[in-house]
Design an enzyme around this catalytic site. Structure first.
Site, PDB file in Angstrom:
ATOM      1  CE  LYS A  14      -2.179  -0.769   4.066  1.00  0.00           C
ATOM      2  NZ  LYS A  14      -1.983  -1.947   4.526  1.00  0.00           N
ATOM      3  NE  ARG A  90      -5.160  -1.568   9.191  1.00  0.00           N
ATOM      4  CZ  ARG A  90      -4.047  -0.726   8.664  1.00  0.00           C
ATOM      5  NH1 ARG A  90      -4.184   0.405   8.355  1.00  0.00           N
ATOM      6  NH2 ARG A  90      -2.922  -1.508   8.587  1.00  0.00           N
ATOM      7  NE  ARG A 129       6.782  -2.958   6.979  1.00  0.00           N
ATOM      8  CZ  ARG A 129       5.498  -2.726   6.844  1.00  0.00           C
ATOM      9  NH1 ARG A 129       5.098  -2.033   5.725  1.00  0.00           N
ATOM     10  NH2 ARG A 129       4.644  -2.995   7.681  1.00  0.00           N
ATOM     11  NE  ARG A 135       5.305  -0.848  10.886  1.00  0.00           N
ATOM     12  CZ  ARG A 135       4.168  -0.781  10.183  1.00  0.00           C
ATOM     13  NH1 ARG A 135       4.253  -0.024   8.868  1.00  0.00           N
ATOM     14  NH2 ARG A 135       3.112  -1.038  10.377  1.00  0.00           N
ATOM     15  NE  ARG A 146       0.692  -5.452  11.307  1.00  0.00           N
ATOM     16  CZ  ARG A 146       1.979  -5.155  10.565  1.00  0.00           C
ATOM     17  NH1 ARG A 146       2.992  -5.741  10.820  1.00  0.00           N
ATOM     18  NH2 ARG A 146       2.099  -4.579   9.657  1.00  0.00           N
TER      19      ARG A 146
END
Ligand code: AMP
Length: 189
Positions: A14, A90, A129, A135, A146
């Site tokens: 995204k 969401r 990532r 993160r 998630r």
């Protein structure tokens, strides 16, 4: 105005595709994930609460996220070409709130782009990532949560926009340029 929602499971690309869309179509980029991470970095009251949800892979409560979004959309003014919403809505409740917010600003959503990526590829991308992102939610346990939350809470948002005839599925597998080419075809048609 061109008002786009870019949606898809965590790791679907995204953010990357939003950057390309923003450049080509000159839109304002609004990422609720980025807004929340800014609040966390500033150690604001909201950031501290948000972090407790994000680090566990849960969604931040609807009321909190809707008020952050409303504040940011108002600050854009009317002179812009449009906006790309990255990571919002969401939940179906957020989609309903967004409809109201857009119409009270005299505008509407043009299309929801749903980036479809296979699950193994999503996990691989997020773990990679996580090696550099810093993160708190890019680790295997949180990624698994998630993805579950995405299936139960976020996937139904697609139906909401299908019913409004504002839905486009995009194959999110392959190179960044190939995926962007598919998006351009939808936005230029
Ligand atoms: P993202 O950067 O879009 O992957 O968002 C990172 C995390 O921020 C998500 O896993 C959620 O915990 C939280 N978050 C971002 N956007 C929303 C939203 N629209 N509603 C609820 N939680 C959100």
């Amino acid at each position: 105005m061109l008002n786009i929602i870019i949606c898809g499971a965590p790791g679907c690309g995204k953010g990357t595709q939003s950057d390309l869309i923003v450049k080509k179509y000159d839109l304002k980029h609004l990422s609720t994930g980025d807004l929340l991470r800014n609040e966390i970095a500033e150690k604001s009251e909201l950031g501290i609460v948000a972090e407790s949800y994000i680090s566990k892979g849960n969604l931040v409560p609807d009321e909190m996220i809707i008020s952050i979004l409303a504040k940011n959309i108002k600050s854009f003014g009317i002179e812009i070409n449009g906006v790309i919403l990255d990571g919002f809505p969401r939940t179906v409740a957020q989609a309903e709130a967004l409809e109201t917010l857009m119409s009270s600003n005299g505008t509407e959503i043009t299309v929801l782009l749903d980036l479809n990526v296979e699950k193994d590829e999503l996990i691989g991308r997020l773990l990679k990532r996580g090696e550099t992102s810093g993160r708190s939610d890019d680790n295997l346990e949180t990624i698994t949560k998630r993805l579950e939350v995405y299936e139960t809470k976020t996937a139904p948002v697609s139906n909401f926009y299908k019913n409004l005839n504002k839905y486009a599925a995009i194959n999110g597998m392959g190179s960044i340029d190939d995926i962007f080419g598919r998006i351009e075809k939808v936005l230029d048609s």
